[in-house]
Every structure is written in C-alpha cells, then in structure tokens.
Design a protein around this motif. Structure first.
Motif, short mmCIF file in Angstrom:
data_model
loop_
_atom_site.label_atom_id
_atom_site.label_comp_id
_atom_site.label_asym_id
_atom_site.label_seq_id
_atom_site.Cartn_x
_atom_site.Cartn_y
_atom_site.Cartn_z
N PHE A 63 0.83 -1.20 0.00
CA PHE A 63 0.00 0.00 0.00
C PHE A 63 0.86 1.25 0.00
O PHE A 63 0.64 2.19 0.75
N CYS A 64 1.90 1.23 -0.85
CA CYS A 64 2.76 2.40 -1.07
C CYS A 64 3.59 2.80 0.14
O CYS A 64 4.00 3.96 0.27
N VAL A 65 3.87 1.85 1.02
CA VAL A 65 4.73 2.10 2.18
C VAL A 65 6.05 1.38 1.98
O VAL A 65 6.06 0.17 1.76
N PRO A 66 7.20 2.07 2.03
CA PRO A 66 8.50 1.42 1.80
C PRO A 66 8.98 0.64 3.03
O PRO A 66 10.08 0.84 3.53
N GLN A 67 8.14 -0.27 3.48
CA GLN A 67 8.41 -0.99 4.73
C GLN A 67 7.56 -2.26 4.77
O GLN A 67 6.36 -2.21 4.47
N GLN A 93 7.78 5.55 7.28
CA GLN A 93 6.41 5.46 7.77
C GLN A 93 5.47 6.36 6.97
O GLN A 93 4.30 6.48 7.31
N THR A 94 6.00 6.97 5.91
CA THR A 94 5.28 7.83 4.95
C THR A 94 4.75 9.12 5.58
O THR A 94 3.76 9.68 5.12
N PHE A 95 5.40 9.61 6.64
CA PHE A 95 5.12 10.97 7.11
C PHE A 95 5.71 11.96 6.10
O PHE A 95 6.85 11.79 5.66
N PRO A 96 5.00 13.01 5.76
CA PRO A 96 5.59 14.04 4.90
C PRO A 96 6.66 14.81 5.67
O PRO A 96 6.65 14.87 6.91
N ASP A 97 7.61 15.39 4.94
CA ASP A 97 8.72 16.09 5.60
C ASP A 97 8.27 17.30 6.40
O ASP A 97 9.00 17.75 7.30
N ASP A 98 7.11 17.86 6.09
CA ASP A 98 6.66 19.03 6.83
C ASP A 98 5.83 18.68 8.07
O ASP A 98 5.29 19.57 8.74
N ALA A 118 4.34 -2.36 -7.53
CA ALA A 118 5.65 -2.80 -7.05
C ALA A 118 5.87 -2.17 -5.69
O ALA A 118 5.50 -1.02 -5.45
N GLN A 119 6.45 -2.91 -4.77
CA GLN A 119 6.66 -2.39 -3.44
C GLN A 119 7.73 -1.30 -3.45
O GLN A 119 8.80 -1.49 -4.03
N PRO A 120 7.46 -0.15 -2.83
CA PRO A 120 8.47 0.92 -2.77
C PRO A 120 9.65 0.49 -1.92
O PRO A 120 9.54 -0.39 -1.06
N THR A 121 10.79 1.11 -2.15
CA THR A 121 12.05 0.67 -1.53
C THR A 121 12.65 1.73 -0.62
O THR A 121 12.26 2.90 -0.62
N VAL A 122 13.65 1.29 0.14
CA VAL A 122 14.41 2.21 0.99
C VAL A 122 15.06 3.30 0.14
O VAL A 122 15.08 4.47 0.52
N ARG A 123 15.59 2.92 -1.02
CA ARG A 123 16.23 3.90 -1.89
C ARG A 123 15.26 5.02 -2.27
O ARG A 123 15.61 6.21 -2.27
N MET A 124 14.03 4.64 -2.60
CA MET A 124 13.02 5.63 -2.96
C MET A 124 12.71 6.55 -1.77
O MET A 124 12.56 7.76 -1.93
N ALA A 125 12.61 5.95 -0.60
CA ALA A 125 12.27 6.73 0.59
C ALA A 125 13.35 7.74 0.96
O ALA A 125 13.06 8.85 1.41
N PHE A 126 14.61 7.37 0.78
CA PHE A 126 15.72 8.22 1.20
C PHE A 126 16.17 9.20 0.10
O PHE A 126 17.11 9.97 0.32
N GLU A 127 15.51 9.17 -1.03
CA GLU A 127 15.94 10.02 -2.15
C GLU A 127 15.98 11.49 -1.75
O GLU A 127 15.05 12.02 -1.15
N GLY A 128 17.09 12.15 -2.07
CA GLY A 128 17.23 13.58 -1.82
C GLY A 128 17.75 13.93 -0.44
O GLY A 128 18.05 15.11 -0.18
N LEU A 129 17.90 12.96 0.45
CA LEU A 129 18.40 13.27 1.79
C LEU A 129 19.93 13.36 1.79
O LEU A 129 20.61 12.64 1.07
N LYS A 130 20.43 14.25 2.61
CA LYS A 130 21.87 14.49 2.69
C LYS A 130 22.59 13.26 3.26
O LYS A 130 22.13 12.64 4.21
N PRO A 145 11.86 -3.04 0.50
CA PRO A 145 11.26 -2.30 1.61
C PRO A 145 12.07 -2.50 2.89
O PRO A 145 12.75 -3.52 3.06
N ALA A 146 11.99 -1.56 3.79
CA ALA A 146 12.63 -1.67 5.09
C ALA A 146 11.92 -2.73 5.93
O ALA A 146 10.78 -3.09 5.66
N PRO A 147 12.59 -3.26 6.95
CA PRO A 147 11.89 -4.13 7.90
C PRO A 147 10.92 -3.30 8.73
O PRO A 147 10.92 -2.07 8.68
#
Length: 357
Positions: free
Chosen positions: A165-169, A312-317, A197-209, A278-280
């Motif tokens: 359900f679009c959660v990278p976990q 956990q799909t919280f938005p950054d804001d 397709a299940q979203p991945t850790v790479r997708m979730a962390f995209e753009g982070l320093k 996906p993450a554990p």
C-alpha cells in the motif's frame, strides 16, 4: 431511531473520530481522504503535543479513554452523526515481541473500551488496525460479538502488508472493518494491495543528505546521525553494505551476549537495510542498531529520525514534538499514513458513490 434511518441523509463532507490517535498519522490520512475529523483521543503527552502541532483544528482529548465520557465526543458531532470511527489501540500486548504475558497486560483490553463510544456515537463504519496477533485473541472475538449485537456487519479480519500500500516498509498488520452497510466490508475484503511494485528504501531516502557519524543536516533537525559509541562504529565498519548482518563481525567484535546464542538468534540486530527492498518493520527503537535491522544501507550509522519518518510515509513538513527518544517512539508506533489513506479513500469512495445512486 435505527442505525440505518439515522444515516438517511449525509453531508458532503464525511465525519470521523480517531480513538488512540497517537501523533496523528491516522488523522492526517483521514483528512487527505476527505474526512472532517471531529475529535481525537490519546493519553500520551508527547504524542498529543505532536498531534496538536499538526491538527490544531481537531478537538483532542488528552486523557485516558477510561476517563472520557462518550457523550463528550457525541456533543462535537453534527446532527447527521458519525461516518467513521478509527480504533488503533496500543499494539504491544499483541506483539510477537512482547515478552510479558498478555493476560497480565491491562492494555490488552483497551480495544474493548471503544465499545461504549460505538454505542453512543453509532458510527456508520468502524476501522480497527493492530498487529497480527490481535486476530487470534479473545479480544477480537468479544468485539465481534458485541458489534453483531449492535447491528454491524463485518468480514473476517485482513492480514495486510503495508508494503503493498505504497509504504516502503514490510509491516504486516491486522485490519478489521465493521459497518452498518455490508457493501463497505465486502469492498474492503477484496482490497489486498494497491502498489504494483513495493516501494524501496532507496526511494524513501531520495534527496536526503549523506551523513557520517555525528553529522546532521543544518536544514532538517530530524536528519541527524545518532552519536554511536566507538565499539558500535567499529562493528558497523565490518558489516557489509546493502543488507549485511552481524554474522560478518570478527569474533573480537561480536557481542558477548550473542556468542552463546543458537545460530540465527536475533539476526537483525546490527543489520543493515537493503537499498532496493522495503525496510523491515519499524519499532519504537527504530534509530538504534541494537534493536533491529536499523542500520543505514551504506553509511556507518543508524537511520535518522527523518529517514524513519519517511519509511512510515510521514511528509517532511510533519512536525514532531518531544525528545529524540519520544519522537522515535511516535514514529515507530504510527500507522503508516499511506496505508491508512488507501483504506479511507476506499471507504469514502464507495459510500459516496452509493449515496449518490
């Protein structure tokens, strides 16, 4: 007045109440799905502070559910009544990781404390989310019996993976829906996944320093590397990237408590996440490498609070309140927002189409 006659006419905007609302991920999903959330309820002060920071327009009862009168919530509802009641009670009593005997855990009966609210508020639909262990408990059987006596229909509980359900976990959850309209239950019973397709850790962390030990992003207070001890850093340097585990540690770096354990015990401790999977399942210890597979796929550190929030799909804001430990607990305890939204969108969509028929 019967349940069905009470809902003869509906407002354009459906109404929801969020019991055990925590830091507000379910409320955020409800709002995104088009609901007006009349009230939330939770006893935890730090989660309540986070809830209020993100949902100031919602009347939040920061109380133990035993100390709140259902009529106090009923007074907040419009004359048309309540469309959806969500019940996401603390899951620890039913968790497979809970070492305490469940019958000795007072939290196990919290779900049943929602029954007086169901009787008073008469919601059109009820949505329960928890860990899979709830499905085989006496609690859910008692809940079903009471709901049936009140005129509710329901299908068998669903066992769903948030990664579908679009959660990278990978997060297996118990979901149970009851409604005065049998069609709501049958519609959700056929909902097994929405992600192709299940979203991945790479997708979730995209753009982070990228961060080294003790580094932080000056533009994001949640994206800060935990201050690991010298021995933890040595161990992380020996664990291969992209899914490596503590089995790669040389004998001198192995934890003493692990040396006497049978092979395969606690395999995720000090483990790294994999980039393209996906993450554990995240827990309240999700930024501690000694609590699970919570090491960054590549960098020698645990994942940050920001990375955990994204998983956990919280938005950054989304604003979090409390200490770093408080925030980790809020994130680990949350219902993944994307998964909840997928459910609520279906409930709202089908009831709206039937009302317009």
């Amino acid at each position: 007045m019967t349940l069905n006659s009470r809902f003869g006419e509906r407002n354009a905007t459906p109404v929801a109440v969020d019991l055990f609302s925590g830091s507000g991920s379910v409320t955020a999903a409800l709002k995104r799905a088009g609901y007006w959330v009349a009230a939330g309820l939770d006893v935890d002060e730090h989660a309540a502070a986070t809830y209020r920071a993100n949902h100031p327009e919602v009347h939040l009862f920061r109380d133990d559910i035993h100390d709140v009168e259902p009529d106090d919530l009923a007074a907040l509802l419009p004359k048309e009544g309540l469309d959806l009641l969500t019940i996401c009670a603390p899951c620890q009593p039913f968790s497979s990781q809970n070492r305490k005997r469940r019958k000795d855990d007072d939290r196990a009966s919290l779900i049943l404390q929602a029954l007086p609210f169901i009787e008073a508020l008469r919601p059109r639909t009820i949505w329960v989310e928890n860990v899979p262990g709830l499905g085989s408990s006496k609690i859910i059987r008692r809940l079903k019996t009471n709901l049936a006596s009140l005129g509710y229909h329901f299908e068998e509980p669903m066992r769903l993976d948030a990664a579908d359900f679009c959660v990278p976990q990978r997060r297996i959850r118990f979901v149970f829906t009851a409604s005065i309209d049998r069609r709501v239950c049958s519609t959700l019973a056929g909902l097994s996944k929405i992600s192709k397709a299940q979203p991945t850790v790479r997708m979730a962390f995209e753009g982070l320093k990228s961060l080294g030990p003790f580094e932080f992003d000056e533009h994001d207070r949640l994206h800060a590397s935990r201050r690991h001890g010298e021995m933890t850093l040595k161990r992380l340097k020996h664990i291969p990237g992209d899914g490596g585990s503590r089995t790669s540690l040389p004998p001198e770096l192995q934890l003493v408590c692990h040396r006497s354990l049978p092979s395969g015990s606690f395999p995720d401790v000090y483990g790294r996440m994999s980039w393209d999977a996906p993450a554990p399942t995240l827990t309240t210890g999700c930024t501690d490498v000694t609590r699970g597979r919570f090491a960054h796929p590549e960098e020698n550190r645990a994942i940050t609070l920001r990375e955990a929030a994204r998983l956990q799909t919280f938005p950054d804001d989304y604003e979090f309140c409390g200490t770093r430990s408080d925030i980790a607990a809020q994130i680990g305890n949350a219902v993944p927002m994307a998964m909840a939204y997928a459910m609520f969108e279906q409930i709202h969509g089908c009831t709206r189409s039937w009302t317009s028929d």
